[in-house]
Design an enzyme around this catalytic site. Structure first.
Site, PDB file in Angstrom:
ATOM      1  N   ASP A  12       0.859  -1.194   0.000  1.00 60.64           N
ATOM      2  CA  ASP A  12       0.000   0.000   0.000  1.00 60.64           C
ATOM      3  C   ASP A  12       0.892   1.240   0.000  1.00 60.64           C
ATOM      4  O   ASP A  12       1.687   1.440   0.923  1.00 60.64           O
ATOM      5  CB  ASP A  12      -0.905  -0.005   1.231  1.00 60.64           C
ATOM      6  N   GLU A 107      -2.656   0.159  -4.337  1.00 59.97           N
ATOM      7  CA  GLU A 107      -2.741  -1.028  -3.476  1.00 59.97           C
ATOM      8  C   GLU A 107      -2.608  -2.299  -4.309  1.00 59.97           C
ATOM      9  O   GLU A 107      -3.255  -2.436  -5.357  1.00 59.97           O
ATOM     10  CB  GLU A 107      -4.093  -1.005  -2.747  1.00 59.97           C
TER      11      GLU A 107
END
Length: 390
Positions: A12, A107
């Site tokens: 992330d 992500e």
């Protein structure tokens, strides 16, 4: 022979939009930065950790954010730059892991199952994270575990800019002390219901009879119980480079009329965008294909800010077409392809009303689904039907 242990990595990019803005303007480093609309309108798309200390968070109205942090630096954002950096990270991950899923613009999930026979998975993950940071200069956090949801939760605990591994067999040791609000998908309403049941930690959920949870929360109750036991999926969707959506049209008669070609380009783009929304996807790359009457075939592609909106996609498709179409050459076929697909739950340009527009397009799609795809169409796409479709 037993199945290999699953190893799932979650990456992330931390405060991604803000991190890119800092690369573009290093003077922003250490300041409370908000990417969103004007100080009076719109909502917060993302913000720096310095702004979060004042209670600012994503999706908060800008007026509220400015009351909490009146000295924040407010930026409208450079969305094309975000797309470029996202593509750069994606290319790195694609070249380094056997299977990955791009869950959003910032992500990623990677499946490293089986790699423990050749590499130390933990060391490999650390080295990959460090390589991404070195190549992009962007902060990125990651988690490594046996399941997607645990890896994502590990990433959240590792932020900012950290790494956390949950070894096999230690899932409950990691999960049980955490508060119920840490579970992915538990919103405010579910949190309140669980707390009314006297459940405040994941351990509390784990020690509650599964049937009781199901009676109170339905299928979600069973899902929560399974997660509390450290049981989760390691299934990774095939990466987006192997996914695309395309439509093309071959004409019965070769075409020279640019207006006619534009109309067909718009129709093809609309069909692609409809398919995109049906799959709840966004595209980050658009390709236009032209085959001339002598069968010479050329194509051009461009990265774009992630979207599923007809007007944005049509504008870009026409721009690409006009750039490389050789005026005066008869055209036999044109095509439009979307690639670099990602889930539409990813961050979008909230303050440019993308969500409202997307909902409007989906409402039109619902009409098409009920009454047929020709029930609603743009006037520009109407014209003589003198082509065959693929």
């Amino acid at each position: 022979m037993s199945d290999p242990k699953p190893y799932i990595v979650h990456f992330d990019l931390d405060s991604f939009f803000v991190a890119v803005e800092i690369l573009l303007d290093p003077s922003l480093k250490g300041k409370p930065v908000i990417v969103g609309g004007s100080a009076k309108r719109g909502v917060v798309s993302t913000c720096s950790y310095e702004a979060r200390k004042y209670g600012v968070h994503s999706a908060m109205p800008m007026q509220t954010a400015m009351r909490l942090c009146p000295h924040a630096v407010v930026l409208r954002g450079h969305y094309e730059e975000y797309g470029k950096y996202s593509a750069l990270v994606t290319d790195i991950i694609a070249s380094k892991v056997p299977l990955y899923q791009k869950a959003s613009i910032d992500e990623f999930y990677c499946d490293l199952t089986g790699m423990d026979r050749f590499f130390g998975v933990s060391q490999y993950t650390r080295q990959l994270r460090e390589y991404i940071i070195k190549e992009t200069r962007l902060p990125i956090s990651c988690g490594l575990s046996s399941a997607k949801f645990i890896s994502k939760m590990a990433t959240n605990e590792a932020k900012p800019n950290g790494f956390l591994e949950i070894p096999h067999g230690k899932e409950k040791d990691f999960l049980w002390p955490l508060g119920i609000e840490k579970i992915n998908g538990v919103g405010k309403q579910t949190e309140q219901r669980l707390r009314k049941m006297g459940l405040h930690t994941i351990r509390d959920i784990a020690l509650t009879p599964k049937d009781l949870l199901i009676s109170q929360l339905g299928k979600w109750g069973e899902d929560l119980w399974r997660k509390s036991q450290g049981i989760g999926s390691g299934e990774i969707e095939q990466h987006w480079e192997q996914k695309s959506m395309s439509h093309e049209t071959t004409f019965h008669d070769n075409q020279l009329d640019t207006d006619f070609l534009h109309r067909k380009l718009v129709a093809l783009t609309e069909r692609n965008a409809y398919d995109l929304r049906q799959d709840n996807k966004l595209t980050g790359c658009i390709t236009v294909k032209i085959r001339y009457s002598d069968f010479e075939t050329t194509s051009r592609q461009e990265a774009i800010p992630y979207t599923a909106l007809d007007d944005e996609l049509i504008k870009k498709a026409k721009m690409i077409f006009d750039k490389f179409y050789q005026q005066g050459r008869p055209v036999r076929l044109i095509g439009v392809r979307f690639s670099q697909l990602a889930d539409d739950g990813m961050q979008m340009d909230l303050f440019n009303r993308q969500h409202e527009k997307l909902n409007l397009y989906k409402a039109v799609d619902a009409i098409k689904n009920r009454f047929g795809k020709t029930a609603v169409s743009k006037a520009v796409t109407s014209g003589p039907k003198n082509e065959s479709k693929k």
